[in-house]
Scaffold this motif. Structure first.
Motif, short mmCIF file in Angstrom:
data_model
loop_
_atom_site.label_atom_id
_atom_site.label_comp_id
_atom_site.label_asym_id
_atom_site.label_seq_id
_atom_site.Cartn_x
_atom_site.Cartn_y
_atom_site.Cartn_z
N UNK A 41 0.85 -1.19 0.00
CA UNK A 41 0.00 0.00 0.00
C UNK A 41 0.88 1.24 0.00
N UNK A 42 0.33 2.31 -0.56
CA UNK A 42 1.06 3.56 -0.62
C UNK A 42 0.19 4.64 -1.22
N UNK A 43 0.72 5.84 -1.27
CA UNK A 43 -0.02 6.95 -1.85
C UNK A 43 0.43 7.17 -3.29
N UNK A 44 0.02 8.28 -3.87
CA UNK A 44 0.35 8.56 -5.26
C UNK A 44 1.86 8.67 -5.46
N UNK A 45 2.55 9.29 -4.53
CA UNK A 45 4.00 9.39 -4.64
C UNK A 45 4.65 8.01 -4.63
N UNK A 46 4.16 7.11 -3.78
CA UNK A 46 4.72 5.76 -3.73
C UNK A 46 4.50 5.04 -5.06
N UNK A 47 3.34 5.23 -5.68
CA UNK A 47 3.07 4.60 -6.97
C UNK A 47 4.03 5.13 -8.03
N UNK A 48 4.26 6.43 -8.04
CA UNK A 48 5.21 7.00 -9.00
C UNK A 48 6.61 6.45 -8.75
N UNK A 49 7.02 6.43 -7.48
CA UNK A 49 8.36 5.96 -7.14
C UNK A 49 8.52 4.47 -7.46
N UNK A 50 7.50 3.69 -7.23
CA UNK A 50 7.58 2.25 -7.52
C UNK A 50 7.87 2.03 -9.00
N UNK A 229 1.18 8.94 -16.43
CA UNK A 229 1.32 10.32 -16.88
C UNK A 229 0.14 10.77 -17.74
N UNK A 230 -0.67 9.82 -18.19
CA UNK A 230 -1.85 10.16 -18.99
C UNK A 230 -3.13 10.12 -18.18
N UNK A 231 -3.03 9.83 -16.90
CA UNK A 231 -4.24 9.75 -16.07
C UNK A 231 -4.78 11.15 -15.77
N UNK A 232 -6.07 11.26 -15.55
CA UNK A 232 -6.66 12.57 -15.26
C UNK A 232 -6.08 13.24 -14.01
N UNK A 233 -5.64 12.43 -13.01
CA UNK A 233 -5.14 13.02 -11.77
C UNK A 233 -3.63 13.09 -11.73
N UNK A 234 -2.97 13.01 -12.90
CA UNK A 234 -1.50 13.03 -12.92
C UNK A 234 -0.98 14.33 -12.33
N UNK A 235 -0.06 14.20 -11.36
CA UNK A 235 0.56 15.34 -10.69
C UNK A 235 1.95 15.55 -11.28
N UNK A 236 2.05 16.40 -12.27
CA UNK A 236 3.30 16.62 -12.97
C UNK A 236 4.38 17.19 -12.05
N UNK A 237 4.00 18.10 -11.19
CA UNK A 237 4.99 18.70 -10.29
C UNK A 237 5.58 17.66 -9.34
N UNK A 238 4.73 16.77 -8.82
CA UNK A 238 5.21 15.71 -7.95
C UNK A 238 6.16 14.78 -8.69
N UNK A 239 5.79 14.38 -9.89
CA UNK A 239 6.64 13.45 -10.63
C UNK A 239 7.95 14.11 -11.05
N UNK A 240 7.91 15.39 -11.43
CA UNK A 240 9.14 16.10 -11.76
C UNK A 240 10.08 16.14 -10.56
#
Length: 493
Positions: A41-50, A229-240
């Protein structure tokens, strides 16, 4: 973590504990090992990092619906209960990938049709528009997995398999999968403390993966894009922020050496190493292993010699006998790891392994064996305090037959899932009739290369320029220098 949700990381059979350890070190919660999967389990940041940082994950799925599927109607009705407008915006495309192990559902395509029909019908009932088939790259990838009557419907956050790092420019016959290579290296416990040698390096996969591990660099650095990166809730600033965070990276003061008897393989490995921007750490040269000489510095050796399956070699057993002879004569005081398939090949090495780890290379049930090399007799080595096998390795060896119980089941599932990966994920792709949406320009720009990973870009937070993705030949045009993730590497002749 706030807004924590369930996630699933897929991997190869035998790499589950390695992946679980990676996830734990990454900070994931509720890490649980399954067969070829690790849930967490994790949040959006964890999913990006994974997606970005894991070395041994093939795909990261985000489950959105668990249900019981005893019939096609169950699949259809359960799929329709999901509000698909949250995930598929007007004008967006989607695809469906199905993996099915069930007596009720013999054909994964049939399951794909039922999921597709439910989504299409929901859009038609709510908006009056029926999505049409599209051959373009989908904006949203869906994944349904059915085992017996347990079904899980997920969003695929990765897109293209994560083993496709992006640095491989050319390949040789039967290349080693990048995820498997990384898993093998992590299993050895090596993290850059010594030199690293692959005497049969092929296209250089083990060399590059070793350098990424030694420097603790994220393998996603080479990727053009991820599905999220194509999802409606994509957080570009977080991923950058994740993308540009190199605080976890470490120095590597040793060196990585690759050799191969085939000059074509040497040139291919050099091309891939150059594309990855790692020429300072990795040297590749033509050399037959029968000419191998003891390295000047302490080193670990990891090799994947021919098995006589996808790659054949004259006098296969003689090759393995030569491997054992070279290790005994020229590698004393160091450790060697060998991945192979046939027991008769291992027997020709003539050395007693301290550890045997079962691994699947594709559908081949292989073993990854560790050889502690020392001078003289084993009893003399032990009398001087030498440790041939740690307590942890003894426990591991006691479980060496753990795959055999599920061997036949695995092989059947492997063949069926291989069909799914190659077929279903690209079979059904749909788009709604409306063309304009707030993400449309971004998709067009990325195809033309006018994006942050397609060329140099002006960072929105201060104008810093970085080239996040190496050019095909590994060098930025102009000046004979290359910038890679903010670091400058001199071009070598």
């Amino acid at each position: 973590m706030e807004n924590e949700f369930e996630l699933i990381a897929k991997t190869f059979m035998g790499l589950e504990p390695v992946l679980a350890q990676e996830l734990t070190e990454l900070g994931a919660n509720n890490v649980q090992i399954g067969r070829r999967v690790v849930s967490f389990t994790g949040d959006q940041e964890m999913m990006y990092r994974a997606n970005f940082q894991l070395h041994t994950a093939i795909r990261i799925l985000k489950p959105i619906k668990h249900f019981t599927a005893r019939s096609a109607d169950d699949v259809y009705e359960a799929t329709k209960t999901v509000d698909w407008s949250q995930y598929i915006l007007p004008g967006k495309t989607f695809s469906v990938d199905s993996v099915v192990y069930s007596e009720e559902f013999r054909n994964s395509r049939f399951v794909t049709y039922k999921v597709k029909d439910a989504i299409v019908d929901q859009f038609r009932e709510r908006s009056g528009n029926r999505p049409n088939i599209s051959v373009s790259n989908p904006d949203v990838r869906l994944h349904i997995h059915i085992s017996d009557d347990d079904a899980t419907l997920s969003l695929d956050s990765s897109g293209e398999s994560l083993h496709r790092r992006g640095y491989r420019q050319e390949s040789v016959e039967a290349p080693l999968n990048e995820v498997l290579a990384a898993g093998m290296i992590l299993m050895t416990g090596w993290r850059g403390e010594t030199d690293f040698i692959d005497p049969m390096c092929g296209s250089g996969t083990l060399l590059i993966e070793a350098d990424l591990i030694a420097r603790n660099m994220s393998p996603g650095i080479f990727r053009k894009e991820f599905a999220f990166e194509k999802w409606p809730d994509f957080d570009k600033e977080l991923f950058d922020r994740i993308y540009n965070d190199d605080s976890r990276e470490r120095d590597f003061t040793h060196h990585i050496y690759g050799y191969d008897v085939d000059m074509k393989a040497v040139n291919t490995a050099l091309l891939n190493v150059r594309a990855a921007g790692l020429t300072k750490d990795i040297s590749v040269a033509q050399q037959d292993f029968k000419d191998f000489k003891k390295p000047a510095q302490e080193a670990i050796m990891v090799m994947n010699p021919p098995y006589g399956e996808r790659i054949s070699t004259p006098n296969l057993l003689g090759t393995y006998k030569m491997i054992g002879e070279r290790l005994k004569r020229e590698f004393a005081g160091n450790t060697a790891w060998i991945l192979s398939y046939r027991e008769e090949c291992f027997e020709q090495i003539g050395l007693k392994p301290s550890l045997k780890i079962p691994l699947y290379n594709g559908s081949l049930e292989c073993e990854f064996r560790k050889y502690m090399m020392f001078d003289g007799a084993m009893k003399d080595f032990r009398s001087k305090g030498g440790i041939v096998k740690t307590e942890e390795e003894k426990q591991e060896m006691a479980q060496k037959h753990r795959f055999k119980k599920h061997r036949d089941d695995f092989k059947e599932r492997f063949e069926r899932e291989d069909d799914n990966e190659e077929g279903d994920i690209r079979t059904f792709k749909f788009h709604s009739l409306r063309k304009n949406d707030r993400f449309g320009d971004r998709r067009t720009d990325r195809r033309s290369g006018e994006t942050r990973r397609g060329r140099d870009f002006d960072d929105e937070r201060g104008g810093e320029r970085r080239n996040r993705r190496p050019d095909r030949d590994g060098w930025k045009a102009g000046g004979g220098k290359k910038f890679f993730k903010g670091k400058r590497y001199e071009k070598e002749d």
